[in-house]
Design a protein around this motif. Structure first.
Motif, PDB file in Angstrom:
ATOM      1  N   VAL A 220      46.532  87.408  44.704  1.00 29.80           N
ATOM      2  CA  VAL A 220      45.340  87.439  43.843  1.00 29.80           C
ATOM      3  C   VAL A 220      44.083  87.551  44.693  1.00 29.80           C
ATOM      4  CG1 VAL A 220      43.997  86.115  42.167  1.00 29.80           C
ATOM      5  CG2 VAL A 220      46.500  86.152  42.010  1.00 29.80           C
ATOM      6  N   ALA A 221      44.050  86.842  45.825  1.00 29.41           N
ATOM      7  CA  ALA A 221      42.879  86.889  46.699  1.00 29.41           C
ATOM      8  C   ALA A 221      42.651  88.296  47.234  1.00 29.41           C
ATOM      9  CB  ALA A 221      43.056  85.905  47.854  1.00 29.41           C
ATOM     10  N   LEU A 222      43.731  88.980  47.619  1.00 29.29           N
ATOM     11  CA  LEU A 222      43.593  90.344  48.136  1.00 29.29           C
ATOM     12  C   LEU A 222      43.056  91.276  47.057  1.00 29.29           C
ATOM     13  CD1 LEU A 222      43.971  92.406  50.368  1.00 29.29           C
ATOM     14  CD2 LEU A 222      46.374  92.632  49.678  1.00 29.29           C
ATOM     15  N   ARG A 223      43.555  91.144  45.836  1.00 27.49           N
ATOM     16  CA  ARG A 223      43.038  91.978  44.741  1.00 27.49           C
ATOM     17  C   ARG A 223      41.552  91.717  44.516  1.00 27.49           C
ATOM     18  NH1 ARG A 223      47.906  90.632  41.967  1.00 27.49           N
ATOM     19  NH2 ARG A 223      46.756  89.230  40.588  1.00 27.49           N
ATOM     20  N   ALA A 224      41.163  90.452  44.578  1.00 29.37           N
ATOM     21  CA  ALA A 224      39.757  90.110  44.375  1.00 29.37           C
ATOM     22  C   ALA A 224      38.879  90.723  45.468  1.00 29.37           C
ATOM     23  CB  ALA A 224      39.591  88.591  44.350  1.00 29.37           C
ATOM     24  N   ILE A 225      39.347  90.670  46.715  1.00 28.00           N
ATOM     25  CA  ILE A 225      38.583  91.258  47.820  1.00 28.00           C
ATOM     26  C   ILE A 225      38.348  92.745  47.569  1.00 28.00           C
ATOM     27  CG2 ILE A 225      38.738  91.903  50.265  1.00 28.00           C
ATOM     28  CD1 ILE A 225      40.193  89.181  50.676  1.00 28.00           C
ATOM     29  N   LEU A 226      39.381  93.441  47.180  1.00 25.01           N
ATOM     30  CA  LEU A 226      39.262  94.890  46.980  1.00 25.01           C
ATOM     31  C   LEU A 226      38.404  95.216  45.770  1.00 25.01           C
ATOM     32  CD1 LEU A 226      42.939  95.693  47.864  1.00 25.01           C
ATOM     33  CD2 LEU A 226      40.932  96.225  49.238  1.00 25.01           C
ATOM     34  N   GLU A 227      38.508  94.422  44.711  1.00 25.52           N
ATOM     35  CA  GLU A 227      37.669  94.649  43.536  1.00 25.52           C
ATOM     36  C   GLU A 227      36.190  94.433  43.876  1.00 25.52           C
ATOM     37  OE1 GLU A 227      39.192  92.004  40.596  1.00 25.52           O
ATOM     38  OE2 GLU A 227      41.054  93.135  40.309  1.00 25.52           O
ATOM     39  N   LYS A 228      35.904  93.370  44.614  1.00 26.08           N
ATOM     40  CA  LYS A 228      34.517  93.075  44.963  1.00 26.08           C
ATOM     41  C   LYS A 228      33.941  94.114  45.928  1.00 26.08           C
ATOM     42  CE  LYS A 228      34.629  89.119  42.724  1.00 26.08           C
ATOM     43  NZ  LYS A 228      33.905  88.911  41.446  1.00 26.08           N
ATOM     44  N   CYS A 229      34.823  94.721  46.739  1.00 25.42           N
ATOM     45  CA  CYS A 229      34.367  95.701  47.730  1.00 25.42           C
ATOM     46  C   CYS A 229      34.364  97.134  47.189  1.00 25.42           C
ATOM     47  CB  CYS A 229      35.231  95.629  48.982  1.00 25.42           C
ATOM     48  SG  CYS A 229      35.014  94.129  49.958  1.00 25.42           S
ATOM     49  N   GLU A 230      34.613  97.287  45.910  1.00 20.83           N
ATOM     50  CA  GLU A 230      34.688  98.623  45.339  1.00 20.83           C
ATOM     51  C   GLU A 230      33.361  99.373  45.469  1.00 20.83           C
ATOM     52  OE1 GLU A 230      35.984 102.076  43.759  1.00 20.83           O
ATOM     53  OE2 GLU A 230      37.148 100.394  44.550  1.00 20.83           O
ATOM     54  N   THR A 231      32.254  98.651  45.536  1.00 18.89           N
ATOM     55  CA  THR A 231      30.955  99.316  45.663  1.00 18.89           C
ATOM     56  C   THR A 231      30.853 100.121  46.950  1.00 18.89           C
ATOM     57  OG1 THR A 231      30.056  97.275  46.619  1.00 18.89           O
ATOM     58  CG2 THR A 231      29.692  97.652  44.257  1.00 18.89           C
ATOM     59  N   VAL A 232      31.596  99.715  47.973  1.00 20.30           N
ATOM     60  CA  VAL A 232      31.598 100.484  49.211  1.00 20.30           C
ATOM     61  C   VAL A 232      32.863 101.339  49.360  1.00 20.30           C
ATOM     62  CG1 VAL A 232      30.014  99.015  50.496  1.00 20.30           C
ATOM     63  CG2 VAL A 232      32.442  98.447  50.474  1.00 20.30           C
ATOM     64  N   LEU A 233      33.970 100.882  48.788  1.00 17.48           N
ATOM     65  CA  LEU A 233      35.203 101.661  48.879  1.00 17.48           C
ATOM     66  C   LEU A 233      35.150 102.913  48.002  1.00 17.48           C
ATOM     67  CD1 LEU A 233      37.866  98.791  48.794  1.00 17.48           C
ATOM     68  CD2 LEU A 233      37.394 100.305  50.711  1.00 17.48           C
ATOM     69  N   GLN A 234      34.525 102.787  46.828  1.00 18.75           N
ATOM     70  CA  GLN A 234      34.371 103.911  45.903  1.00 18.75           C
ATOM     71  C   GLN A 234      35.693 104.630  45.642  1.00 18.75           C
ATOM     72  OE1 GLN A 234      31.125 106.244  47.622  1.00 18.75           O
ATOM     73  NE2 GLN A 234      29.656 105.073  46.410  1.00 18.75           N
ATOM     74  N   GLY A 235      36.709 103.845  45.310  1.00 21.90           N
ATOM     75  CA  GLY A 235      37.987 104.416  44.917  1.00 21.90           C
ATOM     76  C   GLY A 235      38.891 104.816  46.060  1.00 21.90           C
ATOM     77  N   ARG A 236      38.440 104.660  47.318  1.00 22.30           N
ATOM     78  CA  ARG A 236      39.256 105.039  48.469  1.00 22.30           C
ATOM     79  C   ARG A 236      39.863 103.785  49.094  1.00 22.30           C
ATOM     80  NH1 ARG A 236      35.543 107.212  52.300  1.00 22.30           N
ATOM     81  NH2 ARG A 236      33.828 106.531  50.966  1.00 22.30           N
ATOM     82  N   PRO A 237      41.175 103.612  49.014  1.00 14.29           N
ATOM     83  CA  PRO A 237      41.794 102.397  49.562  1.00 14.29           C
ATOM     84  C   PRO A 237      41.750 102.406  51.081  1.00 14.29           C
ATOM     85  CG  PRO A 237      43.478 103.951  48.878  1.00 14.29           C
ATOM     86  CD  PRO A 237      42.159 104.529  48.433  1.00 14.29           C
ATOM     87  N   PRO A 238      41.887 101.235  51.703  1.00 18.31           N
ATOM     88  CA  PRO A 238      41.948 101.186  53.167  1.00 18.31           C
ATOM     89  C   PRO A 238      43.105 102.018  53.698  1.00 18.31           C
ATOM     90  CG  PRO A 238      41.651  98.983  52.253  1.00 18.31           C
ATOM     91  CD  PRO A 238      41.951  99.880  51.104  1.00 18.31           C
ATOM     92  N   ALA A 239      42.837 102.759  54.768  1.00 19.63           N
ATOM     93  CA  ALA A 239      43.896 103.561  55.399  1.00 19.63           C
ATOM     94  C   ALA A 239      44.760 102.716  56.314  1.00 19.63           C
ATOM     95  CB  ALA A 239      43.276 104.704  56.187  1.00 19.63           C
ATOM     96  N   CYS A 240      44.200 101.616  56.796  1.00 17.07           N
ATOM     97  CA  CYS A 240      44.946 100.722  57.692  1.00 17.07           C
ATOM     98  C   CYS A 240      44.510  99.295  57.440  1.00 17.07           C
ATOM     99  CB  CYS A 240      44.716 101.099  59.147  1.00 17.07           C
ATOM    100  SG  CYS A 240      45.726 100.139  60.319  1.00 17.07           S
ATOM    101  N   ILE A 241      45.469  98.395  57.399  1.00 15.19           N
ATOM    102  CA  ILE A 241      45.182  96.974  57.228  1.00 15.19           C
ATOM    103  C   ILE A 241      45.707  96.254  58.461  1.00 15.19           C
ATOM    104  CG2 ILE A 241      45.507  94.933  55.806  1.00 15.19           C
ATOM    105  CD1 ILE A 241      45.925  96.798  53.432  1.00 15.19           C
ATOM    106  N   GLY A 242      44.804  95.602  59.162  1.00 17.16           N
ATOM    107  CA  GLY A 242      45.160  94.871  60.370  1.00 17.16           C
ATOM    108  C   GLY A 242      45.253  93.386  60.074  1.00 17.16           C
ATOM    109  N   HIS A 243      46.254  92.731  60.613  1.00 16.08           N
ATOM    110  CA  HIS A 243      46.532  91.335  60.311  1.00 16.08           C
ATOM    111  C   HIS A 243      46.511  90.494  61.576  1.00 16.08           C
ATOM    112  CE1 HIS A 243      48.050  92.369  56.233  1.00 16.08           C
ATOM    113  NE2 HIS A 243      48.448  93.472  56.837  1.00 16.08           N
ATOM    114  N   ARG A 244      45.827  89.364  61.499  1.00 16.10           N
ATOM    115  CA  ARG A 244      45.965  88.374  62.560  1.00 16.10           C
ATOM    116  C   ARG A 244      47.266  87.618  62.329  1.00 16.10           C
ATOM    117  NH1 ARG A 244      42.451  82.811  63.550  1.00 16.10           N
ATOM    118  NH2 ARG A 244      43.516  82.182  65.465  1.00 16.10           N
TER     119      ARG A 244
END
Length: 402
Positions: A74-98
């Motif tokens: 749920v947290a990941l979905r919220a992050i992406l929804e809140k960042c939609e203003t900059v993502l503009q429908g384009r998902p991240p091409a790479c997700i890096g994890h600690r």
């Protein structure tokens, strides 16, 4: 605000999402990929559970919101929804994890294939506060973005090639061969600090430096010419300095006593050593250094005195491992922000050439030493190390397609 983003030659920029998952939070940074990734959003979902809360800077805007009940998915979905203003429908091409623990196999960023994930899951007992949650975030990311590259960056990797004498314990060698060895942690932070030193002070970067990563988790590392020589953390993230809720260095006989005489089970010991010790256990109140510094309680002062004493002791030990010392760097939440803790750690260390400029220290300047040993305060940025690794992975994928 113009959110349109283009790369070289007018091509649409790719996005990188950096995730740092804990048991109760999911921290993130969103970057535009490039030779040096450009951060465009940063924040976290905190208090995962029934009352999760979102806090972030997205572009130039500060955004806060109550999410209600939330797990890592749920947290990941919220992050992406809140960042939609900059993502503009384009998902991240790479997700890096600690990822806290890479074991003996991984000393560089790694594509997180099913086989790699299986190996990392086997390391969960070595980092029970971190590894399960790190991997939960990876699984949530794979489910949300099956076409994105998933890259793991390991906190142990920076230390993988330190000298054998700083890698082993005084146990029969068969246990070393089975992986019972000193791994060290906070490697992403040390990687960032050594890289920054190489840029701002090449002479110091090629010398003998002790880096103190002081936060709720805390460790120190002796670095020679940018390479880890010794770390206060060992087989697990319990060793070395006392931390917010972790005990730090402990005679193993204490664990045997608690099992034999106090009757504590393995799960009870885990809870005690990871969650109820350190600053919280010593003060009987809190693991928040700010609250302890403001407190008038004797126990708060005792906790701080033990914390700074152990840091001084480890500082001397690491300098011995380096055969001398040319510089000290403070980083992490406490190291970067508490002038009083830095002063107490450095107090009485003039014999090592460590003398603070009281005004510079109080003002949180970068250079705070006036002795022959340089003393610096450098804010760390683990997420940027992850983003750089992700950007390299995207470049390698692009080159493979050409």
């Amino acid at each position: 605000m113009d959110h349109g983003m283009t790369g070289a030659g007018g091509a649409t920029a790719e996005f990188i999402l950096s995730l740092n998952a804990g048991s109760s939070s999911l921290k993130f940074s969103l970057y535009e990929a490039g030779d040096e990734p450009r951060e465009i959003a940063v924040g976290q979902v905190e208090s995962l559970g029934p009352n999760a809360r979102f806090k972030a800077r997205i572009g130039l805007e500060q955004v806060e919101d109550d999410l209600g009940s939330a797990n890592h998915h749920v947290a990941l979905r919220a992050i992406l929804e809140k960042c939609e203003t900059v993502l503009q429908g384009r998902p991240p091409a790479c997700i890096g994890h600690r990822i806290a623990h890479g074991g003996v196999d991984y000393e560089a960023p790694q594509l997180l294939t099913p086989e790699v994930m299986e190996k990392l899951a086997l390391l969960e007992p070595l980092a029970p506060l971190h590894q399960p949650h790190n991997l939960a975030a990876v699984r949530a990311s794979i489910e949300a973005f099956p076409d994105a590259l998933q890259i793991g960056c390991f906190d142990t990797a920076f230390h993988r090639n330190h000298p054998w004498v700083n890698d082993t314990f005084g146990l029969p060698l068969k246990y070393y061969d089975r992986g019972v060895r000193r791994y060290g942690f906070h490697g992403l932070s040390y990687d960032y600090i050594t890289g920054t030193l190489a840029r701002i002070d090449p002479e110091l970067a090629s010398g003998r430096v002790v880096i103190a990563h002081l936060g709720n988790g805390a460790s120190m590392c002796g670095v020679l010419n940018g390479r880890s020589i010794a770390s206060t953390m060992g087989f697990s993230a319990l060793d070395g300095l006392p931390m917010g809720t972790r005990c730090g260095q402990l005679d193993p006989g204490v664990v045997l006593y608690l099992m034999d005489q106090e009757g504590l089970s393995a799960s009870e010991l885990t809870k005690l050593l990871y969650n109820e010790s350190g600053l919280k256990g010593l003060s009987g109140a809190t693991n928040d250094m700010r609250a302890l510094e403001a407190s008038q309680q004797l126990e708060a002062e005792m906790a701080i005195e033990y914390y700074t004493f152990r840091a001084r002791r480890e500082l001397g030990a690491l300098a011995a491992s380096l055969h001398g010392i040319d510089g000290v760097v403070f980083c992490g939440g406490i190291g970067e922000n508490s002038a009083a803790i830095r002063a107490r750690i450095c107090n009485g260390m003039d014999w090592m050439g460590i003398t603070l400029d009281a005004r510079a220290n109080t003002d949180n300047e970068m250079s705070i030493g006036i002795g022959r040993t340089k003393v610096l305060v450098i804010p760390t940025d683990e997420e940027r190390i992850i983003a750089r690794a992700a950007s390299r992975a995207l470049n390698e994928r692009a080159m493979a397609k050409d």
